[in-house]
Design a protein around this motif. Structure first.
Motif, mmCIF file in Angstrom:
data_model
loop_
_atom_site.group_PDB
_atom_site.id
_atom_site.type_symbol
_atom_site.label_atom_id
_atom_site.label_comp_id
_atom_site.label_asym_id
_atom_site.label_seq_id
_atom_site.Cartn_x
_atom_site.Cartn_y
_atom_site.Cartn_z
ATOM 1 N N GLY A 162 0.812 -1.168 -0.123
ATOM 2 C CA GLY A 162 -0.007 0.015 0.098
ATOM 3 C C GLY A 162 0.752 1.146 0.021
ATOM 4 O O GLY A 162 2.062 1.312 0.385
ATOM 5 N N GLN B 113 -13.961 4.478 13.101
ATOM 6 C CA GLN B 113 -12.787 4.146 12.311
ATOM 7 C C GLN B 113 -12.644 2.777 11.738
ATOM 8 O O GLN B 113 -12.061 2.723 10.789
ATOM 9 N N GLU C 84 -14.892 2.298 8.766
ATOM 10 C CA GLU C 84 -14.316 2.972 7.707
ATOM 11 C C GLU C 84 -13.293 2.397 6.918
ATOM 12 O O GLU C 84 -13.242 2.034 5.641
ATOM 13 N N ASP C 85 -12.365 1.738 7.807
ATOM 14 C CA ASP C 85 -11.176 0.895 7.162
ATOM 15 C C ASP C 85 -11.645 -0.367 6.608
ATOM 16 O O ASP C 85 -11.168 -0.678 5.407
ATOM 17 N N GLU D 273 -14.580 -1.034 5.026
ATOM 18 C CA GLU D 273 -15.188 -0.309 4.002
ATOM 19 C C GLU D 273 -14.272 -0.388 2.868
ATOM 20 O O GLU D 273 -14.357 -0.919 1.751
ATOM 21 N N LYS D 274 -12.980 -0.062 3.072
ATOM 22 C CA LYS D 274 -12.053 -0.090 2.272
ATOM 23 C C LYS D 274 -11.400 -1.391 1.996
ATOM 24 O O LYS D 274 -11.159 -1.694 0.698
ATOM 25 N N HIS D 275 -11.262 -2.138 3.031
ATOM 26 C CA HIS D 275 -10.222 -3.443 3.020
ATOM 27 C C HIS D 275 -11.479 -4.548 2.328
ATOM 28 O O HIS D 275 -10.928 -5.484 1.400
ATOM 29 N N PRO E 202 -15.050 -4.353 1.222
ATOM 30 C CA PRO E 202 -16.301 -3.626 0.750
ATOM 31 C C PRO E 202 -17.477 -4.578 0.685
ATOM 32 O O PRO E 202 -18.458 -3.917 0.809
ATOM 33 N N ASN F 292 -3.635 -4.240 0.597
ATOM 34 C CA ASN F 292 -3.010 -2.903 0.000
ATOM 35 C C ASN F 292 -3.014 -2.134 0.966
ATOM 36 O O ASN F 292 -3.018 -0.586 0.473
ATOM 37 N N HIS F 293 -2.418 -1.969 2.016
ATOM 38 C CA HIS F 293 -2.057 -1.032 2.999
ATOM 39 C C HIS F 293 -1.012 -1.248 3.798
ATOM 40 O O HIS F 293 -0.995 -2.139 4.654
#
Length: 320
Positions: free
Chosen positions: A22, A128, A131-132, A134-136, A138, A242-243
């Motif tokens: 990432g 928090q 939200e993370d 949701e990115k990792h 979804p 990807n982080h």
């Protein structure tokens, strides 16, 4: 006083060469921690532990529910009993040991660092995490309702004659339907204490730290690439989502986003590899599943180790 090494299993894997890296810096992966967040501290004690910590929910791990856990100074969260062992064994461990191990190594917080932990339903933290996720993840539509965070902050290694320290974190979280473990890595500077044959001045060598999961049987376990090799020093720059510095897992019905699990090893999505040292079977990770077929290296190539698996490497021509 530590005078001998515990018996260890044989080495399972080395770092694979294909990761999803990432763009975020590793310090961005850590969730807030410390006494100002309501954290408790582990004893300042070599090979120490929090003791049994009751949980307000039942956390599901590999199909079993747990109402308590232990945060151990040596980089292990354990569900059944405390863990004082300082030299990591290779997974799987089949005697019922149930571990989440962000960095199982010989921590000595008497020489430096603090081990923190807390259970939380704080709305800002849960937001928090949501939200993370949701990115990792979804497709999961995950909304956290609970979390447990353990953080090893700037911890030294046993026998240290240096100022090298490690910072890492394990997060257990649930939305009441799914159960997730997040392993976050800040600055990682050492891999091994001196009682595990490491060097006092570098914190390297010997039997390096183990990272991953163990359910207590010989089937359900996972080693993060690099575990118990010198390459675990680079864990802060690897990821399956990807982080950089973050690994995310569904641990109720165990799943690893971003790739496939094959023989308890991680293969990145789209990766092609050979599964044995003669390169007779070629495999591909696609859509979270591994498919394999009989295929040998061409005569112009050699079969060589590549991370957790093997690859066919074309021989270089020598020009006269």
């Amino acid at each position: 006083m530590k005078t001998m090494l515990p018996v260890t299993s044989s080495l399972l894997l080395v770092l694979i060469s294909v990761f999803k890296h990432g763009s975020a810096e590793s310090h961005d992966v850590l969730y807030p921690y410390g006494t100002d967040q309501g954290d408790k501290k582990n004893p300042v004690e070599d090979d120490g532990t929090s003791g049994e910590i009751p949980l307000s929910i039942e956390f599901q791990f590999f199909g079993k529910n747990y109402k308590s856990l232990h945060v151990n100074n040596n980089g292990v969260i354990s569900f059944n009993t405390a863990v004082s062992q300082y030299t990591p064994d290779a997974f799987p461990l089949t005697n019922g040991e149930t571990f989440v191990t962000p960095f199982w190594g010989d921590v000595d917080n008497d020489l430096g660092g603090t081990v923190y932990y807390r259970e939380s339903t704080d709305p800002s933290l849960l937001q928090q995490i949501s939200e993370d996720m949701e990115k990792h993840l979804p497709d999961l539509h995950y909304k956290a309702t609970w979390a447990f965070i353990a953080t090893w902050d700037k911890v030294a290694y046993y026998g240290s004659a240096s100022k090298k320290v490690n910072t890492f974190q394990a997060v257990l979280t649930s939305d009441s339907y799914h159960y997730i473990a997040i392993l976050n890595y800040g600055d990682i500077q050492w891999t091994t204490g001196t009682a595990s044959e490491g060097d006092a001045y570098t914190g390297l060598g010997g039997i390096p730290a183990q990272a991953g999961f163990n359910s207590g049987d010989d089937t359900h376990y996972f080693n993060i690439p690099g575990s118990r090799t010198n390459e675990v020093l680079n864990i802060q720059s690897t990821s399956n989502v990807n982080h950089s510095g973050r690994w995310v897992f569904e641990v109720d019905d165990f799943k690893v986003p971003g790739g496939c699990i094959f023989q308890a090893k991680f293969a990145a999505e789209g990766e092609e590899f050979w599964r044995e040292d003669v390169c007779g079977t070629k495999c591909t990770c696609q859509g979270g599943k591994v498919s394999c077929a009989d295929e040998a290296c061409p005569e112009s190539a050699t079969c060589e180790a590549s991370g957790s698996f093997f690859t066919c490497k074309t021989k270089e021509k020598t020009c006269l």
